[in-house]
Scaffold this active site. Structure first.
Site, PDB file in Angstrom:
ATOM      1  N   LYS A 194     -15.409   9.195   6.993  1.00 58.84           N
ATOM      2  CA  LYS A 194     -16.419   9.387   8.029  1.00 58.84           C
ATOM      3  C   LYS A 194     -15.971  10.466   9.016  1.00 58.84           C
ATOM      4  O   LYS A 194     -16.704  11.390   9.323  1.00 58.84           O
ATOM      5  CB  LYS A 194     -16.643   8.045   8.736  1.00 58.84           C
ATOM      6  CG  LYS A 194     -17.657   8.083   9.839  1.00 58.84           C
ATOM      7  CD  LYS A 194     -17.872   6.692  10.414  1.00 58.84           C
ATOM      8  CE  LYS A 194     -18.588   6.805  11.750  1.00 58.84           C
ATOM      9  NZ  LYS A 194     -18.845   5.515  12.373  1.00 58.84           N
ATOM     10  N   GLY A 252     -17.742   2.468   9.540  1.00 58.79           N
ATOM     11  CA  GLY A 252     -17.022   2.624   8.281  1.00 58.79           C
ATOM     12  C   GLY A 252     -17.163   1.414   7.366  1.00 58.79           C
ATOM     13  O   GLY A 252     -17.438   1.538   6.173  1.00 58.79           O
ATOM     14  N   GLU A 338     -11.983  -6.850  10.967  1.00 60.18           N
ATOM     15  CA  GLU A 338     -12.052  -5.663  11.828  1.00 60.18           C
ATOM     16  C   GLU A 338     -13.242  -5.796  12.784  1.00 60.18           C
ATOM     17  O   GLU A 338     -13.228  -5.258  13.887  1.00 60.18           O
ATOM     18  CB  GLU A 338     -12.178  -4.380  10.982  1.00 60.18           C
ATOM     19  CG  GLU A 338     -11.723  -3.129  11.716  1.00 60.18           C
ATOM     20  CD  GLU A 338     -11.641  -1.881  10.833  1.00 60.18           C
ATOM     21  OE1 GLU A 338     -12.692  -1.344  10.467  1.00 60.18           O
ATOM     22  OE2 GLU A 338     -10.526  -1.430  10.532  1.00 60.18           O
ATOM     23  N   HIS A 369      -4.227 -21.615 -10.054  1.00 62.54           N
ATOM     24  CA  HIS A 369      -2.867 -21.725 -10.578  1.00 62.54           C
ATOM     25  C   HIS A 369      -1.876 -21.060  -9.626  1.00 62.54           C
ATOM     26  O   HIS A 369      -0.763 -20.723 -10.031  1.00 62.54           O
ATOM     27  CB  HIS A 369      -2.805 -21.103 -11.967  1.00 62.54           C
ATOM     28  CG  HIS A 369      -3.721 -21.812 -12.918  1.00 62.54           C
ATOM     29  ND1 HIS A 369      -3.336 -22.910 -13.641  1.00 62.54           N
ATOM     30  CD2 HIS A 369      -5.036 -21.633 -13.183  1.00 62.54           C
ATOM     31  CE1 HIS A 369      -4.359 -23.357 -14.357  1.00 62.54           C
ATOM     32  NE2 HIS A 369      -5.415 -22.597 -14.084  1.00 62.54           N
ATOM     33  N   LYS A 497      -1.635   3.688  14.768  1.00 64.47           N
ATOM     34  CA  LYS A 497      -1.820   5.084  14.338  1.00 64.47           C
ATOM     35  C   LYS A 497      -1.049   6.021  15.263  1.00 64.47           C
ATOM     36  O   LYS A 497      -0.380   6.946  14.817  1.00 64.47           O
ATOM     37  CB  LYS A 497      -3.306   5.463  14.406  1.00 64.47           C
ATOM     38  CG  LYS A 497      -4.172   4.892  13.295  1.00 64.47           C
ATOM     39  CD  LYS A 497      -5.569   5.491  13.401  1.00 64.47           C
ATOM     40  CE  LYS A 497      -6.582   4.761  12.572  1.00 64.47           C
ATOM     41  NZ  LYS A 497      -7.947   5.218  12.746  1.00 64.47           N
TER      42      LYS A 497
HETATM   43  O1  F6P Z   1      -8.618   2.808  11.070  1.00 67.16           O
HETATM   44  C1  F6P Z   1      -9.716   2.021  10.828  1.00 67.16           C
HETATM   45  C2  F6P Z   1     -10.848   2.833  10.275  1.00 67.16           C
HETATM   46  O2  F6P Z   1     -11.414   3.588  11.284  1.00 67.16           O
HETATM   47  C3  F6P Z   1     -11.886   1.960   9.602  1.00 67.16           C
HETATM   48  O3  F6P Z   1     -12.764   1.385  10.485  1.00 67.16           O
HETATM   49  C4  F6P Z   1     -12.505   2.916   8.650  1.00 67.16           C
HETATM   50  O4  F6P Z   1     -13.249   2.269   7.668  1.00 67.16           O
HETATM   51  C5  F6P Z   1     -11.270   3.614   8.125  1.00 67.16           C
HETATM   52  O5  F6P Z   1     -10.425   3.709   9.254  1.00 67.16           O
HETATM   53  C6  F6P Z   1     -11.488   4.954   7.497  1.00 67.16           C
HETATM   54  O6  F6P Z   1     -12.058   5.878   8.387  1.00 67.16           O
HETATM   55  P1  F6P Z   1     -12.654   7.247   7.876  1.00 67.16           P
HETATM   56  O7  F6P Z   1     -13.802   6.948   6.987  1.00 67.16           O
HETATM   57  O8  F6P Z   1     -13.067   7.986   9.111  1.00 67.16           O
HETATM   58  O9  F6P Z   1     -11.579   7.973   7.126  1.00 67.16           O
END
Ligand code: F6P
Length: 532
Positions: A194, A252, A338, A369, A497
């Site tokens: 995204k 996302g 999330e 199992h 991050k």
């Molecule tokens: O770090 C979490 C997140 O933002 C998720 O919500 C998202 O699905 C994933 O990272 C990937 O983000 P992107 O599609 O911007 O790479």
């Protein structure tokens, strides 16, 4: 907020579910829409609990918030965004307005572009340098991986396109093992992000570009991008004709309905993908119209709230007796945890109750199992959520499917019935006596009265999958509104991050670990001594 419900549960909790579970209860505590049936009769929820839960939904304003979501209000208010993944499956619905503009023409035009591209990949009119595309590699993480991957596995019986592979982890093992054995000249790489900034995805995308560059002269021609960031995709060298965009009102983890679903669309074809969308749209219509007591997403949410916030069972096991749903638990982990794993309410005040549950699971019968021991006899109660189809896709092996179904139904029955000490004694009375009989019998007791729900459907078709995914999305929405959290941001992923970025020069040996805590510095030192 949950005090009355908790008091009611206290009064109810020793009642044996089995004792009240006649045909009337079985019918009353079940609901259906389209092909999906939800059975929640094997829980402690009774008429009073249900009406209290419905009252809770009303007092928390779920209906108004639902309309605010569907009509494009900025309900994700820490980011000032609408939440409109429902628009992506609004195939024959009306206009959906965001800031005074109907978003549907763009949504439908993008869907058409995706369909044209998917068709051209499938019929060979789009080729790689070496001819028809044989393999797709989707590079993405989180929602840009889990949705399309879960969906592609779920709909494996419908695949008639190129093979699909998914790379998500920054661990080089993931991309190296995926690319090994693939022919670069007939591979299409789809970079799904995204933001087009996620470090794992961009690192893997560069690795894939270098791999392809060794065999293909025009590398960019064998890349596509799924992103909201048009400029960044252009900088990466992907022609706009193979860039499929979407807006920031698609989160996302809610994005598999649009461009992020491209690999799934290529695998199963645009018609089957539209059937998946139609399933989601059917669930949207049901969610908007059905009274709470017959509304599957609302009922699922009420069961969830009952078990977690009222009864105090903080985990939830998702147990698909449907091997093609093997990634559903992982998909739901992101969707639910999330979304509703938050510490403060919308107004920034600490939550005085549990946030969303820990979601986990594995397909049956494998889990039986492995971890079902704890589910049946462990000291914690784990509410279980079973999923099972009336039939699979392997007609010649239907007897095996029947065995699968028998196992699924047996588990919810066993959880509910348990086995008393007397029954356990009777089981081993011919082998032991006296104190040893008592000791052996105690190990064979199952407390029972453990709650579960079961979702059933005729067959896992694209339409049914669409209904299921939308069902879970709306459940998360309802639980989030009742808990008063913002289900659509994810600030909790940021700190890690940032620290990873600051640690990178340390692990690369360019910077000392002086400003790190003792444990972190010692970990770096150990790893560096051993080849980091
Ligand atoms: O770090 C979490 C997140 O933002 C998720 O919500 C998202 O699905 C994933 O990272 C990937 O983000 P992107 O599609 O911007 O790479």
């Amino acid at each position: 907020m949950f005090a009355d419900l908790k008091a009611h549960y206290e009064a109810l909790k020793d009642r044996r579910i089995e004792a009240v579970l006649d045909a009337t209860r079985a019918e009353a505590f079940a609901a259906m829409t389209g092909a999906l049936r939800l059975d929640y009769a094997k829980t402690q929820i009774d008429d009073k609990a249900l009406s209290m839960l419905i009252h809770l939904l009303d007092t928390r304003g779920v209906a108004d918030k639902r309309e605010a979501m569907f009509t494009g209000q900025p309900i994700n208010d820490t980011e000032g965004r609408a939440v409109l993944h429902t628009a992506l499956r609004n195939l024959d619905g009306g206009a959906v307005m965001v800031d005074g503009q109907d978003v549907m023409p763009d949504v439908l035009a993008t869907l058409d572009r995706m369909s044209d591209f998917a068709t051209s990949v499938r019929d060979g009119s789009y080729t790689g340098q070496g001819g028809q595309i044989t393999d797709i590699v989707n590079i993405g993480i989180g929602g840009s991986d889990l949705g399309p991957k879960m969906g592609t596995l779920a709909l494996a019986p419908y695949h008639d396109g190129p093979r699909c592979h998914f790379v998500s982890n920054v661990d080089p093992a993931d991309i190296a093992q995926t690319l090994r054995g693939l022919e670069p000249t007939t591979t299409l790489v789809i970079v799904a992000s995204k933001t087009f900034t996620t470090i794992e995805t961009m690192t893997n995308a560069r690795t894939a570009k270098a791999w392809m560059g060794e065999a293909v002269s025009d590398v960019g021609a064998q890349f596509a991008a799924l992103s909201t960031a048009a400029e960044k995709t252009a900088d990466f060298g992907i022609d706009p004709s193979r860039v499929f965009g979407f807006e920031d009102w698609v989160g996302g983890r809610y994005s598999m309905w649009g461009p992020i679903g491209l690999s799934l669309m290529i695998a199963i074809g645009p018609d089957a993908f539209r059937a998946f969308l139609r399933g989601g749209q059917a669930m949207d219509r049901h969610f908007r119209a059905a009274p709470w007591g017959e509304n599957l997403p609302a009922l699922l949410a009420m069961v969830g709230l009952w078990h977690n916030q009222v009864c105090g069972h903080t985990t939830r096991a998702v147990l698909p007796y449907d091997n093609n749903l093997s990634r559903l638990p992982a998909y739901l982990q992101q969707l639910e945890m999330e979304s509703n794993g938050k510490g403060v309410s919308m107004d920034g005040v600490a939550l005085p109750y549990n946030s969303g549950p820990v979601v986990w699971g594995e397909p049956g019968t494998n889990g039986q199992h492995a971890f079902y021991q704890l589910i049946h006899q462990g000291t914690r109660v784990v509410p279980c959520e079973f999923l099972v189809a009336a039939r699979g896709h392997e007609d010649a092996l239907h007897h095996q499917h029947q065995l699968l179904v028998a196992n699924c139904l047996a588990q919810s029955e066993a959880l509910m019935k348990g086995r008393s000490l007397d029954e356990a004694r009777a089981k081993v009375a011919d082998k032991f006596e006296g104190a040893e009989l008592e000791r052996q019998a105690a190990h064979r007791v199952f407390p029972g009265n453990r709650p579960s729900i079961t979702l059933t459907y005729p067959q896992l078709t694209p339409e049914v999958l669409g209904m299921l995914v939308a069902l879970y999305e709306h459940r998360v929405f309802v639980e989030g509104v009742v808990l008063g959290v913002n289900s659509y941001d994810q600030w909790g992923v940021e700190l890690g991050k940032e620290l990873a970025t600051s640690l990178q020069p340390v692990v690369e040996g360019e910077k000392a670990a002086d400003d790190k805590d003792g444990s972190t510095a010692a970990l770096v030192a150990f790893l560096q001594r051993h080849g980091l």
